[in-house]
Design an enzyme around this catalytic site. Structure first.
Site, mmCIF file in Angstrom:
data_model
loop_
_atom_site.group_PDB
_atom_site.id
_atom_site.type_symbol
_atom_site.label_atom_id
_atom_site.label_comp_id
_atom_site.label_asym_id
_atom_site.label_seq_id
_atom_site.Cartn_x
_atom_site.Cartn_y
_atom_site.Cartn_z
ATOM 1 N N ASP A 31 -3.437 -13.157 5.509
ATOM 2 C CA ASP A 31 -4.610 -12.372 5.121
ATOM 3 C C ASP A 31 -5.232 -11.855 6.410
ATOM 4 O O ASP A 31 -5.427 -12.629 7.356
ATOM 5 C CB ASP A 31 -5.595 -13.246 4.326
ATOM 6 C CG ASP A 31 -6.629 -12.392 3.619
ATOM 7 O OD1 ASP A 31 -7.309 -11.594 4.312
ATOM 8 O OD2 ASP A 31 -6.739 -12.502 2.390
ATOM 9 N N THR A 86 -9.584 0.007 3.067
ATOM 10 C CA THR A 86 -9.605 1.466 2.868
ATOM 11 C C THR A 86 -10.636 1.939 1.821
ATOM 12 O O THR A 86 -10.649 3.123 1.477
ATOM 13 C CB THR A 86 -8.205 1.979 2.451
ATOM 14 O OG1 THR A 86 -7.774 1.259 1.291
ATOM 15 C CG2 THR A 86 -7.185 1.815 3.555
ATOM 16 N N TYR A 138 -16.619 2.710 7.444
ATOM 17 C CA TYR A 138 -15.150 2.697 7.515
ATOM 18 C C TYR A 138 -14.681 3.462 8.761
ATOM 19 O O TYR A 138 -13.853 2.964 9.540
ATOM 20 C CB TYR A 138 -14.574 3.314 6.233
ATOM 21 C CG TYR A 138 -13.119 3.688 6.319
ATOM 22 C CD1 TYR A 138 -12.126 2.720 6.194
ATOM 23 C CD2 TYR A 138 -12.727 5.010 6.518
ATOM 24 C CE1 TYR A 138 -10.781 3.075 6.277
ATOM 25 C CE2 TYR A 138 -11.392 5.376 6.594
ATOM 26 C CZ TYR A 138 -10.427 4.403 6.477
ATOM 27 O OH TYR A 138 -9.097 4.742 6.559
ATOM 28 N N ALA A 176 -5.054 -1.928 5.912
ATOM 29 C CA ALA A 176 -6.431 -1.714 6.371
ATOM 30 C C ALA A 176 -7.362 -1.918 5.191
ATOM 31 O O ALA A 176 -6.925 -1.932 4.031
ATOM 32 C CB ALA A 176 -6.599 -0.298 6.918
ATOM 33 N N TRP A 210 -6.512 12.238 3.947
ATOM 34 C CA TRP A 210 -6.256 12.610 2.543
ATOM 35 C C TRP A 210 -4.848 12.143 2.102
ATOM 36 O O TRP A 210 -3.999 12.950 1.690
ATOM 37 C CB TRP A 210 -6.382 14.108 2.354
ATOM 38 C CG TRP A 210 -7.710 14.705 2.717
ATOM 39 C CD1 TRP A 210 -8.677 14.183 3.494
ATOM 40 C CD2 TRP A 210 -8.208 15.993 2.283
ATOM 41 N NE1 TRP A 210 -9.749 15.036 3.582
ATOM 42 C CE2 TRP A 210 -9.487 16.161 2.860
ATOM 43 C CE3 TRP A 210 -7.701 17.018 1.498
ATOM 44 C CZ2 TRP A 210 -10.264 17.300 2.650
ATOM 45 C CZ3 TRP A 210 -8.464 18.155 1.293
ATOM 46 C CH2 TRP A 210 -9.733 18.294 1.853
ATOM 47 N N GLY A 247 0.823 -1.212 0.000
ATOM 48 C CA GLY A 247 0.000 0.000 0.000
ATOM 49 C C GLY A 247 0.856 1.261 0.000
ATOM 50 O O GLY A 247 2.088 1.197 -0.076
ATOM 51 N N LYS A 260 -12.562 2.045 12.028
ATOM 52 C CA LYS A 260 -11.252 2.559 12.455
ATOM 53 C C LYS A 260 -11.311 3.035 13.914
ATOM 54 O O LYS A 260 -10.353 2.872 14.672
ATOM 55 C CB LYS A 260 -10.786 3.704 11.536
ATOM 56 C CG LYS A 260 -10.551 3.311 10.084
ATOM 57 C CD LYS A 260 -9.418 2.308 9.906
ATOM 58 C CE LYS A 260 -8.056 2.910 10.152
ATOM 59 N NZ LYS A 260 -6.977 1.933 9.812
HETATM 60 N N1 LIG Z 1 -5.935 6.537 2.061
HETATM 61 C C1 LIG Z 1 -6.382 7.536 2.822
HETATM 62 O O1 LIG Z 1 -6.764 8.624 2.327
HETATM 63 C C2 LIG Z 1 -6.395 7.394 4.335
HETATM 64 C C3 LIG Z 1 -6.913 8.445 5.119
HETATM 65 C C4 LIG Z 1 -6.871 8.316 6.515
HETATM 66 C C5 LIG Z 1 -6.334 7.178 7.101
HETATM 67 N N2 LIG Z 1 -5.860 6.165 6.312
HETATM 68 C C6 LIG Z 1 -5.302 4.983 6.966
HETATM 69 O O2 LIG Z 1 -3.913 4.960 6.650
HETATM 70 C C7 LIG Z 1 -3.443 3.615 6.576
HETATM 71 C C8 LIG Z 1 -2.665 3.428 5.277
HETATM 72 O O3 LIG Z 1 -3.512 3.736 4.190
HETATM 73 P P1 LIG Z 1 -3.017 3.579 2.680
HETATM 74 O O4 LIG Z 1 -3.665 4.676 1.899
HETATM 75 O O5 LIG Z 1 -1.538 3.389 2.650
HETATM 76 O O6 LIG Z 1 -3.740 2.203 2.306
HETATM 77 P P2 LIG Z 1 -3.733 1.460 0.883
HETATM 78 O O7 LIG Z 1 -2.777 2.096 -0.044
HETATM 79 O O8 LIG Z 1 -5.173 1.304 0.494
HETATM 80 O O9 LIG Z 1 -3.145 0.039 1.275
HETATM 81 C C9 LIG Z 1 -3.871 -0.862 2.051
HETATM 82 C C10 LIG Z 1 -2.974 -2.026 2.360
HETATM 83 O O10 LIG Z 1 -3.730 -2.954 3.169
HETATM 84 C C11 LIG Z 1 -3.567 -4.238 2.594
HETATM 85 N N3 LIG Z 1 -4.728 -5.093 2.847
HETATM 86 C C12 LIG Z 1 -6.024 -4.782 2.658
HETATM 87 N N4 LIG Z 1 -6.791 -5.866 2.945
HETATM 88 C C13 LIG Z 1 -5.942 -6.853 3.336
HETATM 89 C C14 LIG Z 1 -6.119 -8.185 3.763
HETATM 90 N N5 LIG Z 1 -7.345 -8.753 3.848
HETATM 91 N N6 LIG Z 1 -5.029 -8.912 4.107
HETATM 92 C C15 LIG Z 1 -3.777 -8.380 4.018
HETATM 93 N N7 LIG Z 1 -3.542 -7.109 3.609
HETATM 94 C C16 LIG Z 1 -4.625 -6.353 3.274
HETATM 95 C C17 LIG Z 1 -3.441 -3.988 1.103
HETATM 96 O O11 LIG Z 1 -2.914 -5.134 0.478
HETATM 97 P P3 LIG Z 1 -3.294 -5.475 -1.068
HETATM 98 O O12 LIG Z 1 -2.387 -4.586 -1.875
HETATM 99 O O13 LIG Z 1 -2.972 -6.921 -1.187
HETATM 100 O O14 LIG Z 1 -4.742 -5.161 -1.247
HETATM 101 C C18 LIG Z 1 -2.500 -2.785 1.112
HETATM 102 O O15 LIG Z 1 -1.173 -3.186 1.291
HETATM 103 C C19 LIG Z 1 -4.680 2.734 6.759
HETATM 104 O O16 LIG Z 1 -4.757 2.357 8.108
HETATM 105 C C20 LIG Z 1 -5.841 3.658 6.456
HETATM 106 O O17 LIG Z 1 -7.019 3.270 7.142
HETATM 107 C C21 LIG Z 1 -5.857 6.265 4.956
#
Ligand SMILES: NC(=O)c1ccc[n+]([C@@H]2O[C@H](COP(=O)([O-])OP(=O)(O)OC[C@H]3O[C@@H](n4cnc5c(N)ncnc54)[C@H](OP(=O)(O)O)[C@@H]3O)[C@@H](O)[C@H]2O)c1
Length: 289
Positions: free
Chosen positions: A36, A62, A125, A60, A150, A10, A129
């Site tokens: 997983d 997401t 979601y 997570a 964001w 991610g 969280k």
């Molecule tokens: N994106 C945002 O805007 C945002 C905003 C606020 C907070 N956050 C939080 O910040 C953190 C990082 O977000 P990010 O944007 O880096 O997330 P991301 O790019 O969507 O990456 C999510 C990661 O979680 C893995 N994942 C999802 N389901 C899984 C499962 N069942 N088993 C194993 N791995 C799994 C994905 O693996 P795969 O590649 O295999 O799917 C990926 O590596 C998260 O905790 C998120 O809730 C994000």
């Protein structure tokens, strides 16, 4: 020190691993084939076998809109797996960095949310969280809860990439201008998370790039930084209904960073410019118009 990073595939997990590399800290960046997150036993077993001193849990569920229709799956990943991780960290004495979100707040008013302000997630979601946060706080003493918003990073999909893709087919775009928040560049956040995990300054933190904007203002700056001529017109969220409701106010106070002596992240304009360079370097930027 040995660290387990989840979500290496991610945005945030990838940059956290790059930063650990830079700091020459031993780590393992886990992906789905390692375990997983829907299989809590597999998650615990992996952690027990690896025996980290800390887990930085970046993985997570997401997909904010999809979560409204996949409540069970979202909660399995964002609540049940977090319980398994927290319980296992507790049993082996490991620290846990849990990444949370502005979506735990109700998003009303125009004030900056303090870490202990009332929570009221507007969507599935956000609730998942928040439930994850509560599990971490209840089960552990050595934890960091870090709320971000964001998010954009080189390894994954985000708003900036969507805007750049849309620029290939659109000269005019209408973007919501009544949701106010702060972008978070994972390359800026990763060093802070690594500094936290190397410390014992446990607690709850808000960590985004400095400054606030609306999505429309963010979009305008994306096109400007990338040298693309796309006209952005603002519109209220009410004119663009989405499956999951989103908060209008995502301003988050950084007082807890100050208290602990952690530096704020750079201004989001600066972060955006560096991200555009990063995209350019890997050939992921559309031609200038
Ligand atoms: N994106 C945002 O805007 C945002 C905003 C606020 C907070 N956050 C939080 O910040 C953190 C990082 O977000 P990010 O944007 O880096 O997330 P991301 O790019 O969507 O990456 C999510 C990661 O979680 C893995 N994942 C999802 N389901 C899984 C499962 N069942 N088993 C194993 N791995 C799994 C994905 O693996 P795969 O590649 O295999 O799917 C990926 O590596 C998260 O905790 C998120 O809730 C994000």
């Amino acid at each position: 020190m040995k660290i387990l990073v989840t979500g290496y595939s991610g945005q945030l997990g990838f940059d956290v691993c790059r930063e650990l590399d830079r700091r020459k800290i031993s780590y393992y960046g886990a992906v789905r084939r390692d375990f997983d997150l829907t299989d809590a036993d597999a998650v615990s077993q992996f952690i027990i076998n690896y025996k980290p001193d800390a887990v930085i849990h970046c993985a997570a569920y997401t997909a904010v809109d999809k979560a409204e229709d996949e409540v069970g799956l979202c909660r399995k990943i964002n609540v049940d797996a977090v319980r398994a991780i927290a319980m296992t960290c507790c049993s082996i004495g490991a620290k846990l960095v849990y990444i949370s979100t502005d979506y735990v707040f109700p998003g009303d008013g125009e004030e900056f949310y303090e870490i202990n302000d009332a929570k009221k997630p507007l969507n599935v979601y956000g609730q998942s969280k928040l439930d994850g946060e509560r599990i971490v706080e209840t089960l552990l003493e050595k934890y960091f809860i870090v709320r971000i918003s964001w998010v954009f990073g080189i390894n994954g999909h985000n708003f900036i990439r969507s805007m750049l893709n849309l620029s290939k087919t659109h000269n005019n775009l209408t973007i919501v201008d009544d949701q106010i928040g702060s972008p978070t560049y994972t390359a800026d956040l990763a060093p802070l998370l690594c500094s936290m995990v190397q410390s014992d300054k446990y607690g709850i933190y808000h960590a985004t790039n400095e400054g606030i904007c609306s999505w429309a203002e963010f979009a305008e700056n994306i096109f400007m930084s990338a040298g693309l001529k796309v006209r952005v017109t603002g519109q209220p969220s009410s004119a663009y209904p989405t499956r999951a409701k989103r908060p209008l106010n995502s301003r988050m106070s950084k007082k807890s960073l100050d208290k602990a002596g952690f530096k704020h992240l750079p201004d989001w304009h600066d972060a955006l410019r560096r991200y555009i360079y990063e995209l350019q370097a890997v050939g992921a930027l559309p031609e200038k118009q």
